[in-house]
Motif scaffolding. Structure first.
Motif, PDB file in Angstrom:
ATOM      1  N   PRO A 149      48.649  38.078  36.155  1.00 33.97           N
ATOM      2  CA  PRO A 149      47.687  38.946  36.835  1.00 33.97           C
ATOM      3  C   PRO A 149      46.411  39.219  36.048  1.00 33.97           C
ATOM      4  N   SER A 150      45.879  38.204  35.419  1.00 35.19           N
ATOM      5  CA  SER A 150      44.634  38.318  34.664  1.00 35.19           C
ATOM      6  C   SER A 150      44.040  36.930  34.505  1.00 35.19           C
ATOM      7  N   PRO A 151      42.718  36.801  34.510  1.00 36.02           N
ATOM      8  CA  PRO A 151      42.120  35.512  34.176  1.00 36.02           C
ATOM      9  C   PRO A 151      42.198  35.279  32.676  1.00 36.02           C
ATOM     10  N   ILE A 152      41.925  34.058  32.255  1.00 36.70           N
ATOM     11  CA  ILE A 152      41.947  33.727  30.829  1.00 36.70           C
ATOM     12  C   ILE A 152      40.668  32.984  30.468  1.00 36.70           C
ATOM     13  N   TYR A 153      40.396  32.923  29.180  1.00 35.98           N
ATOM     14  CA  TYR A 153      39.283  32.107  28.683  1.00 35.98           C
ATOM     15  C   TYR A 153      39.800  31.155  27.606  1.00 35.98           C
ATOM     16  N   SER A 154      40.221  31.698  26.462  1.00 34.39           N
ATOM     17  CA  SER A 154      40.766  30.865  25.384  1.00 34.39           C
ATOM     18  C   SER A 154      42.238  31.184  25.186  1.00 34.39           C
ATOM     19  N   THR A 161      49.343  33.638  24.051  1.00 34.15           N
ATOM     20  CA  THR A 161      48.343  34.691  24.204  1.00 34.15           C
ATOM     21  C   THR A 161      47.019  34.085  24.645  1.00 34.15           C
ATOM     22  N   ALA A 162      46.260  34.854  25.398  1.00 33.76           N
ATOM     23  CA  ALA A 162      44.902  34.455  25.757  1.00 33.76           C
ATOM     24  C   ALA A 162      43.965  35.625  25.508  1.00 33.76           C
ATOM     25  N   VAL A 163      42.690  35.307  25.338  1.00 34.36           N
ATOM     26  CA  VAL A 163      41.653  36.336  25.312  1.00 34.36           C
ATOM     27  C   VAL A 163      40.666  36.012  26.428  1.00 34.36           C
ATOM     28  N   THR A 164      40.092  37.046  27.002  1.00 39.35           N
ATOM     29  CA  THR A 164      39.213  36.830  28.145  1.00 39.35           C
ATOM     30  C   THR A 164      38.140  37.911  28.193  1.00 39.35           C
ATOM     31  N   PRO A 165      36.938  37.561  28.647  1.00 38.23           N
ATOM     32  CA  PRO A 165      35.904  38.567  28.876  1.00 38.23           C
ATOM     33  C   PRO A 165      36.018  39.108  30.288  1.00 38.23           C
ATOM     34  N   ASP A 166      35.099  39.959  30.650  1.00 38.11           N
ATOM     35  CA  ASP A 166      35.025  40.491  32.007  1.00 38.11           C
ATOM     36  C   ASP A 166      34.130  39.563  32.820  1.00 38.11           C
ATOM     37  N   PHE A 167      34.717  38.708  33.656  1.00 36.33           N
ATOM     38  CA  PHE A 167      33.942  37.725  34.412  1.00 36.33           C
ATOM     39  C   PHE A 167      33.023  38.380  35.439  1.00 36.33           C
ATOM     40  N   ARG A 168      33.342  39.590  35.861  1.00 34.77           N
ATOM     41  CA  ARG A 168      32.454  40.310  36.780  1.00 34.77           C
ATOM     42  C   ARG A 168      31.151  40.661  36.065  1.00 34.77           C
ATOM     43  N   ARG A 169      31.258  41.081  34.833  1.00 35.57           N
ATOM     44  CA  ARG A 169      30.094  41.423  34.017  1.00 35.57           C
ATOM     45  C   ARG A 169      29.232  40.187  33.780  1.00 35.57           C
ATOM     46  N   ILE A 170      29.869  39.077  33.429  1.00 33.00           N
ATOM     47  CA  ILE A 170      29.124  37.846  33.168  1.00 33.00           C
ATOM     48  C   ILE A 170      28.378  37.387  34.416  1.00 33.00           C
ATOM     49  N   GLN A 171      29.041  37.455  35.565  1.00 35.45           N
ATOM     50  CA  GLN A 171      28.402  37.028  36.801  1.00 35.45           C
ATOM     51  C   GLN A 171      27.167  37.876  37.102  1.00 35.45           C
ATOM     52  N   ASP A 172      27.198  39.115  36.714  1.00 36.02           N
ATOM     53  CA  ASP A 172      26.065  40.002  36.955  1.00 36.02           C
ATOM     54  C   ASP A 172      24.875  39.649  36.076  1.00 36.02           C
ATOM     55  N   VAL A 173      25.124  39.358  34.791  1.00 39.81           N
ATOM     56  CA  VAL A 173      24.009  39.115  33.864  1.00 39.81           C
ATOM     57  C   VAL A 173      23.677  37.643  33.694  1.00 39.81           C
ATOM     58  N   ARG A 174      24.649  36.747  33.952  1.00 36.64           N
ATOM     59  CA  ARG A 174      24.422  35.315  33.758  1.00 36.64           C
ATOM     60  C   ARG A 174      25.149  34.516  34.843  1.00 36.64           C
ATOM     61  N   GLY A 176      26.608  31.764  37.060  1.00 32.94           N
ATOM     62  CA  GLY A 176      26.887  30.399  36.649  1.00 32.94           C
ATOM     63  C   GLY A 176      27.938  30.324  35.556  1.00 32.94           C
ATOM     64  N   TYR A 177      28.227  31.475  34.924  1.00 32.59           N
ATOM     65  CA  TYR A 177      29.277  31.531  33.910  1.00 32.59           C
ATOM     66  C   TYR A 177      30.376  32.514  34.296  1.00 32.59           C
ATOM     67  N   GLY A 178      30.091  33.377  35.250  1.00 35.55           N
ATOM     68  CA  GLY A 178      31.122  34.249  35.794  1.00 35.55           C
ATOM     69  C   GLY A 178      31.613  33.684  37.111  1.00 35.55           C
ATOM     70  N   TYR A 179      32.291  34.517  37.897  1.00 32.75           N
ATOM     71  CA  TYR A 179      32.804  34.094  39.193  1.00 32.75           C
ATOM     72  C   TYR A 179      32.266  35.030  40.268  1.00 32.75           C
ATOM     73  N   PRO A 180      31.809  34.490  41.383  1.00 30.15           N
ATOM     74  CA  PRO A 180      31.285  35.343  42.452  1.00 30.15           C
ATOM     75  C   PRO A 180      32.415  36.060  43.194  1.00 30.15           C
ATOM     76  N   GLY A 181      32.036  37.119  43.897  1.00 32.50           N
ATOM     77  CA  GLY A 181      33.000  37.767  44.786  1.00 32.50           C
ATOM     78  C   GLY A 181      33.336  39.200  44.442  1.00 32.50           C
ATOM     79  N   PHE A 182      33.411  39.521  43.152  1.00 38.75           N
ATOM     80  CA  PHE A 182      33.754  40.872  42.736  1.00 38.75           C
ATOM     81  C   PHE A 182      32.611  41.433  41.888  1.00 38.75           C
ATOM     82  N   PHE A 233      29.836  40.021  26.704  1.00 37.98           N
ATOM     83  CA  PHE A 233      30.494  39.002  25.889  1.00 37.98           C
ATOM     84  C   PHE A 233      30.599  37.708  26.689  1.00 37.98           C
ATOM     85  N   ASN A 234      30.526  36.584  25.978  1.00 38.31           N
ATOM     86  CA  ASN A 234      30.821  35.288  26.590  1.00 38.31           C
ATOM     87  C   ASN A 234      31.255  34.331  25.484  1.00 38.31           C
TER      88      ASN A 234
END
Length: 422
Positions: A149-154, A161-174, A176-182, A233-234
């Motif tokens: 129940p969480s996205p992953i990055y690395s 274990t995985a670490v992940t940023p907030d993809f909603r935040r990334i989509q807002d500021v950049r 093309g690197y986040g995910y649309p929809g939320f 973060f990205n």
């Protein structure tokens, strides 16, 4: 300085008497060939790509190559756009094998599709379900899968274990690197306390925030500090032994420009180090648990970027590698053994040529692996960076490219005649 391009014969002649002799004893590629053998391993009418350079695209046997499939190009993805996840069997006429799908993806990094480290046949990728981003884990041999129940990055080297940023935040500021929809629920907050980097237990699914944007905005000195800069973060990557991870702390100015610092920390978010603090840092890769190869500037006032080897320590000294030879803007990885650096270029010249290349550390020589044309329509968010990835046996390099005017497809380059594998 002009890039040095050597034929296989010239390269061997100049290096066999030096430190690189042991790794240069492989069979050369065809006499007179300018570049090593290359073939396109996916085909239209659908488009195929993999995404980022620091993910495991090949399985441990180097037979199966992961990729994503999409029916369109040249626009931003929407939340309801679904792509297919699959793999290519290199030993069965490059057969495409469909494995799943995702609706959480972007053009640059796809859906974070990758083989799970420490496993023989398990993959992981991001998706969305019931109003949230999730990750899918699938054993491609047994077909058994589960959802985290969480996205992953690395993903950590042990696959737990995985670490992940907030993809909603990334989509807002950049975009093309986040995910649309939320939408980012805290888009008005310049450095929120409950957004940042999260640690994900891939066995239990538990997600814990380990480093907040509020905390990092108050850590160390931020170049060209302003009250109205927006933090995010990205780009996260575990070290080879899993003891630490890298992330880029970025901040955006009201005019859209941004600067970055390289941060490392332990997997629990402790022992935060600002490794590169000059505001100029981009692509990076771990050489070993203590050293990082990254792109930066020798000084903030320098006009050009370069590739620098740094120690994982606060305020690390920048030591340039391959000045004028190794491209200063490409996507860097080390081949196993750290004797070769794999890199590429952005489109250059009127012909918009991209050039993946190998750099031999001991001799300082560069070998170009091909020239790949990128049509002008591939710009901005939906550009196609080659993002070269290597196979575990160091025989192959796989890139993304629209080179043959067939849309973006996966291209396989046989480098065995260069690095001495078979």
């Amino acid at each position: 300085m002009e890039h040095l391009q050597f034929s296989r014969r010239e390269f061997l002649a100049q290096t066999m008497c030096g430190a690189g002799a042991a790794v240069l004893s492989g069979t050369a590629f065809a006499e007179g060939a300018k570049f090593p053998p290359t073939r396109v391993i996916t085909k239209g009418p659908r488009h195929h790509w993999f995404g980022y350079y620091d993910k495991l695209q090949f399985d441990p046997t180097s037979r199966y190559v992961l990729g994503m499939e999409v029916a369109f190009e040249h626009r931003s993805p929407r939340a309801d756009d679904v792509i297919k996840v699959g793999m290519v069997d290199l030993e069965d006429n490059d057969r495409w094998i469909e494995l799943g799908e995702s609706s959480a993806w972007n053009w640059q990094q796809g859906c974070m599709l990758q083989w799970m480290p420490g496993t023989e046949s398990t993959i992981i990728w991001n998706d969305r379900e019931n109003g949230q981003f999730v990750s899918r884990i699938l054993d491609v041999k047994t077909g058994k899968g589960r959802t985290v129940p969480s996205p992953i990055y690395s993903v950590s080297p042990d696959g737990k274990t995985a670490v992940t940023p907030d993809f909603r935040r990334i989509q807002d500021v950049r975009p093309g690197y986040g995910y649309p929809g939320f939408p980012d629920p805290q888009f008005k907050d310049l450095a929120p306390k409950d957004s940042g980097i999260f640690r994900v237990d891939l066995e239990t699914g538990k997600s814990t925030m380990i480093l907040s944007l509020d905390e990092i905005s108050k850590t160390g000195t931020i170049p060209k500090q302003q009250k109205d800069i927006k933090h995010y973060f990205n780009h996260l990557l575990f070290s080879p032994d899993g003891s630490r991870f890298i992330t880029l702390h970025r901040w955006q100015y009201p005019n859209g420009k941004r600067l970055s610092r390289m941060i490392t920390a332990k997997p629990d978010g402790s022992d935060v180090r600002v490794v590169v603090d000059n505001g100029f840092v981009s692509h990076f890769i771990w050489r070993d648990p203590e050293h990082i190869l990254t792109q930066s500037k020798a000084t903030p006032d320098s006009r050009s970027w370069g590739d620098f080897l740094v120690r994982d320590e606060t305020g690390a000294k920048l030591n340039e590698v391959g000045k004028g030879v190794l491209d200063g803007g490409g996507h860097l990885t080390y081949l196993p053994g750290n004797e070769w650096i794999l890199n590429d270029t952005y489109p250059k010249g009127k012909e918009r040529i991209q050039t993946p290349h190998l750099y031999h550390v001991a001799s300082g020589k560069r070998i170009d692996l091909g020239h790949f044309h990128s049509p002008k329509v591939y710009t901005g968010e939906w550009r196609v960076d080659t993002h070269p990835r290597f196979s575990p046996d160091s025989r192959y390099v796989c890139i993304d490219s629209p080179h043959k005017n067939e849309g973006r497809q996966l291209h396989l380059i046989d480098i065995s005649g260069i690095v001495g594998t078979s």
